[in-house]
Write a protein that holds these residues in place. Structure first.
Motif, PDB file in Angstrom:
ATOM      1  N   VAL A   1      21.051  72.137 149.129  1.00  0.00           N
ATOM      2  CA  VAL A   1      19.704  71.474 148.833  1.00  0.00           C
ATOM      3  C   VAL A   1      18.626  72.509 149.487  1.00  0.00           C
ATOM      4  N   GLY A   2      19.064  73.327 150.269  1.00  0.00           N
ATOM      5  CA  GLY A   2      18.092  74.376 150.796  1.00  0.00           C
ATOM      6  C   GLY A   2      17.649  75.437 149.836  1.00  0.00           C
ATOM      7  N   TYR A   3      18.819  75.822 149.324  1.00  0.00           N
ATOM      8  CA  TYR A   3      18.899  76.943 148.432  1.00  0.00           C
ATOM      9  C   TYR A   3      18.106  76.554 147.128  1.00  0.00           C
ATOM     10  N   MET A   4      18.436  75.333 146.678  1.00  0.00           N
ATOM     11  CA  MET A   4      17.715  74.772 145.417  1.00  0.00           C
ATOM     12  C   MET A   4      16.221  74.669 145.783  1.00  0.00           C
ATOM     13  N   LEU A   5      15.928  73.959 146.919  1.00  0.00           N
ATOM     14  CA  LEU A   5      14.521  73.996 147.319  1.00  0.00           C
ATOM     15  C   LEU A   5      13.746  75.278 147.482  1.00  0.00           C
ATOM     16  N   SER A   6      14.267  76.303 148.062  1.00  0.00           N
ATOM     17  CA  SER A   6      13.626  77.487 148.250  1.00  0.00           C
ATOM     18  C   SER A   6      13.519  78.166 146.791  1.00  0.00           C
ATOM     19  N   ILE A   7      14.455  78.209 146.066  1.00  0.00           N
ATOM     20  CA  ILE A   7      14.226  78.692 144.550  1.00  0.00           C
ATOM     21  C   ILE A   7      13.137  78.035 144.055  1.00  0.00           C
ATOM     22  N   PHE A   8      12.976  76.852 144.207  1.00  0.00           N
ATOM     23  CA  PHE A   8      11.805  76.101 143.312  1.00  0.00           C
ATOM     24  C   PHE A   8      10.586  76.193 143.819  1.00  0.00           C
ATOM     25  N   GLY A   9      10.834  76.252 145.297  1.00  0.00           N
ATOM     26  CA  GLY A   9       9.364  76.594 146.084  1.00  0.00           C
ATOM     27  C   GLY A   9       9.024  78.059 145.820  1.00  0.00           C
ATOM     28  N   TRP A  10       9.916  79.095 145.596  1.00  0.00           N
ATOM     29  CA  TRP A  10       9.520  80.409 145.436  1.00  0.00           C
ATOM     30  C   TRP A  10       8.801  80.340 143.970  1.00  0.00           C
ATOM     31  N   ARG A  11       9.603  79.875 143.115  1.00  0.00           N
ATOM     32  CA  ARG A  11       8.854  79.844 141.651  1.00  0.00           C
ATOM     33  C   ARG A  11       7.506  79.086 141.541  1.00  0.00           C
ATOM     34  N   TRP A  12       7.416  78.062 142.311  1.00  0.00           N
ATOM     35  CA  TRP A  12       6.094  77.157 142.272  1.00  0.00           C
ATOM     36  C   TRP A  12       5.044  78.389 143.029  1.00  0.00           C
ATOM     37  N   TRP A  13       5.282  78.860 143.936  1.00  0.00           N
ATOM     38  CA  TRP A  13       4.433  79.956 144.740  1.00  0.00           C
ATOM     39  C   TRP A  13       4.048  81.169 143.871  1.00  0.00           C
ATOM     40  N   ILE A  14       4.838  81.588 143.203  1.00  0.00           N
ATOM     41  CA  ILE A  14       4.612  82.770 142.205  1.00  0.00           C
ATOM     42  C   ILE A  14       3.817  82.232 140.810  1.00  0.00           C
ATOM     43  N   ALA A  15       4.158  81.142 140.429  1.00  0.00           N
ATOM     44  CA  ALA A  15       3.515  80.578 139.326  1.00  0.00           C
ATOM     45  C   ALA A  15       1.959  80.285 139.966  1.00  0.00           C
ATOM     46  N   ARG A  16       1.831  79.851 140.876  1.00  0.00           N
ATOM     47  CA  ARG A  16       0.382  79.744 141.578  1.00  0.00           C
ATOM     48  C   ARG A  16      -0.320  80.874 141.702  1.00  0.00           C
ATOM     49  N   LYS A  17       0.280  81.786 142.267  1.00  0.00           N
ATOM     50  CA  LYS A  17      -0.482  83.103 142.188  1.00  0.00           C
ATOM     51  C   LYS A  17      -0.701  83.858 140.968  1.00  0.00           C
ATOM     52  N   TRP A  18       0.262  83.633 139.961  1.00  0.00           N
ATOM     53  CA  TRP A  18      -0.310  84.127 138.652  1.00  0.00           C
ATOM     54  C   TRP A  18      -1.199  83.284 137.961  1.00  0.00           C
ATOM     55  N   LYS A  19      -1.160  82.117 138.160  1.00  0.00           N
ATOM     56  CA  LYS A  19      -2.445  81.248 137.600  1.00  0.00           C
ATOM     57  C   LYS A  19      -3.598  81.637 138.396  1.00  0.00           C
ATOM     58  N   LYS A  20      -3.782  81.978 139.766  1.00  0.00           N
ATOM     59  CA  LYS A  20      -4.991  82.338 140.233  1.00  0.00           C
ATOM     60  C   LYS A  20      -5.558  83.639 139.619  1.00  0.00           C
ATOM     61  N   ARG A  21      -4.627  84.401 139.384  1.00  0.00           N
ATOM     62  CA  ARG A  21      -4.700  85.935 139.030  1.00  0.00           C
ATOM     63  C   ARG A  21      -5.361  85.407 137.603  1.00  0.00           C
ATOM     64  N   GLN A  22      -4.859  84.864 136.717  1.00  0.00           N
ATOM     65  CA  GLN A  22      -5.146  84.657 135.366  1.00  0.00           C
ATOM     66  C   GLN A  22      -6.631  83.941 135.463  1.00  0.00           C
ATOM     67  N   ASP A  23      -6.818  83.080 136.106  1.00  0.00           N
ATOM     68  CA  ASP A  23      -8.185  82.549 136.554  1.00  0.00           C
ATOM     69  C   ASP A  23      -9.092  83.355 136.728  1.00  0.00           C
ATOM     70  N   LEU A  24      -8.676  84.260 137.587  1.00  0.00           N
ATOM     71  CA  LEU A  24      -9.890  85.434 138.023  1.00  0.00           C
ATOM     72  C   LEU A  24      -9.998  86.301 136.748  1.00  0.00           C
ATOM     73  N   ARG A  25      -9.188  86.635 136.256  1.00  0.00           N
ATOM     74  CA  ARG A  25      -9.232  87.460 134.953  1.00  0.00           C
ATOM     75  C   ARG A  25     -10.283  86.867 133.984  1.00  0.00           C
ATOM     76  N   ASN A  26      -9.860  85.601 133.721  1.00  0.00           N
ATOM     77  CA  ASN A  26     -10.878  84.665 132.674  1.00  0.00           C
ATOM     78  C   ASN A  26     -12.156  84.743 133.300  1.00  0.00           C
TER      79      ASN A  26
END
Length: 181
Positions: free
Chosen positions: A146-171
């Protein structure tokens, strides 16, 4: 806290320093963090001996190329507040699967009284030890998965949030550039 260079020069660590101090074991990457979480939970819940938990998780992190600080930190999830619940659930689960009637009172008496090794050996060969070990194995493996799966999903969520912020800043910059023209 010693620096990396001081650790490399240490007489004790010198033979294995190239392995222990490898940078991939100390960096936070999408692969090493979930491995560290899983190993830390596995060792931290199964072992339940405070000094050995951290050392065991750190040593196990080496061959699995897991993040050493995360593995060591995850062992703290089994602490004096959570240990009674882990032990009770382990005994209950082990009893259910093995069809035994072991109780936690004998173990707690041994811990509280500072029992000699002969008392621990007799407890180990009683009904309680197999139930406890099976329950701890099941709980630690489940928590690690469970910890492995949660950390994978948490990592992906964090990276997706960073990419979205970066894209919003570009826009936003593109709109500002259009507005200024």
């Amino acid at each position: 806290m010693p620096t990396r260079e001081e650790l490399e020069k240490s007489r004790i660590l010198r033979p294995i320093a190239h392995r222990v101090l490898h940078s991939s074991l100390w960096r936070f990457t999408r692969r090493s963090v979930p491995r560290g979480v899983a190993l830390g939970l596995l060792v931290g819940i199964f072992l339940l001996i405070p000094g050995l938990q951290i050392a065991g998780a750190a040593l196990l992190a080496l061959p699995f190329r897991a993040n050493v600080p995360i593995a060591a930190a995850m062992t703290f999830l089994s602490n004096p507040a959570t240990t009674p619940f882990i032990l009770y659930l382990s005994i209950w689960w082990g009893n259910s699967l093995l069809g035994r009637h072991a109780d936690l009172a004998g173990l707690m008496t041994l811990i509280d009284s500072g029992a000699p090794i002969s008392a621990w050996a007799s407890w180990f060969f009683s009904d309680a030890a197999p139930s406890l070990l099976l329950g701890l194995t099941i709980i630690s493996v489940l928590c690690a998965v469970v910890g492995y799966m949660l950390s994978i999903f948490g990592w992906r969520w964090w990276i997706a949030r960073k990419w979205k912020k970066r894209q919003d800043l570009r826009n936003e910059r593109a709109l500002n550039a259009q507005f200024l023209e």
